[in-house]
Design a protein around this motif. Structure first.
Motif, short mmCIF file in Angstrom:
data_model
loop_
_atom_site.label_atom_id
_atom_site.label_comp_id
_atom_site.label_asym_id
_atom_site.label_seq_id
_atom_site.Cartn_x
_atom_site.Cartn_y
_atom_site.Cartn_z
N HIS A 1 0.48 -1.48 0.44
CA HIS A 1 0.15 -0.31 -0.26
C HIS A 1 1.27 1.53 -0.21
O HIS A 1 1.75 1.03 0.73
CB HIS A 1 -0.89 0.17 1.19
N SER B 1 1.35 7.38 2.84
CA SER B 1 0.95 5.88 4.79
C SER B 1 2.05 4.92 3.69
O SER B 1 1.40 5.00 2.25
CB SER B 1 -0.19 5.94 4.74
N ASN C 1 2.75 0.73 3.50
CA ASN C 1 2.68 -0.55 4.43
C ASN C 1 2.89 -1.86 3.59
O ASN C 1 3.01 -1.29 2.06
CB ASN C 1 1.39 -1.06 4.19
N SER D 1 6.76 5.50 13.32
CA SER D 1 7.36 4.17 12.82
C SER D 1 7.28 2.98 14.08
O SER D 1 8.48 3.18 14.93
CB SER D 1 8.97 4.08 12.43
N ASN E 1 7.27 -2.86 13.85
CA ASN E 1 7.98 -2.97 12.58
C ASN E 1 9.58 -3.50 12.79
O ASN E 1 9.79 -4.39 11.61
CB ASN E 1 8.51 -1.68 11.68
N LYS F 1 6.60 -7.76 7.73
CA LYS F 1 5.18 -6.59 7.58
C LYS F 1 5.65 -5.49 8.54
O LYS F 1 6.19 -5.47 9.64
CB LYS F 1 4.13 -7.14 7.95
N GLU G 1 4.58 -0.73 8.42
CA GLU G 1 3.55 0.16 8.35
C GLU G 1 4.52 1.83 8.66
O GLU G 1 5.38 1.68 9.26
CB GLU G 1 2.54 0.55 9.36
#
Length: 93
Positions: free
Chosen positions: A34, A44, A46, A73, A77, A85, A87
């Motif tokens: 994303h 944003s 991801n 962050s 993460n 994964k 974001e």
């Protein structure tokens, strides 16, 4: 009408600037699932990082970029060493 066209073109240029900047920052070991910019100018991202080093490289690139500020962050993460994964959020200047 000319003013509206100019504003529209400036917004399009800004969006292209963001796309080109992200393209130059994202290392090879990162897969984005994303990518978006809200109307308020919040970026944003991801995705999946093959290694923690790839993720750190992405974070540093975002923080050093002259196009973004207030990079966020979550610590989550960086919990996993591989196939993490992630974001990120940031403000577009």
């Amino acid at each position: 009408i000319a003013g509206e066209v100019r504003v529209g073109l400036e917004k399009q240029k800004k969006h292209w600037d963001v796309i080109l900047e992200i393209n130059s920052i994202v290392p090879e070991g990162i897969v984005l699932s994303h990518f978006g910019v809200s109307g308020e100018g919040e970026l944003s991202l991801n995705g999946l990082a093959y290694t923690r080093a790839d993720l750190l490289q992405l974070k540093e690139g975002l923080e050093k970029s002259e196009l973004f500020e207030e990079v966020v962050s979550p610590i989550s993460n960086f919990v996993v060493e591989t196939d993490a994964k992630f974001e990120f959020t940031a403000k577009v200047k």
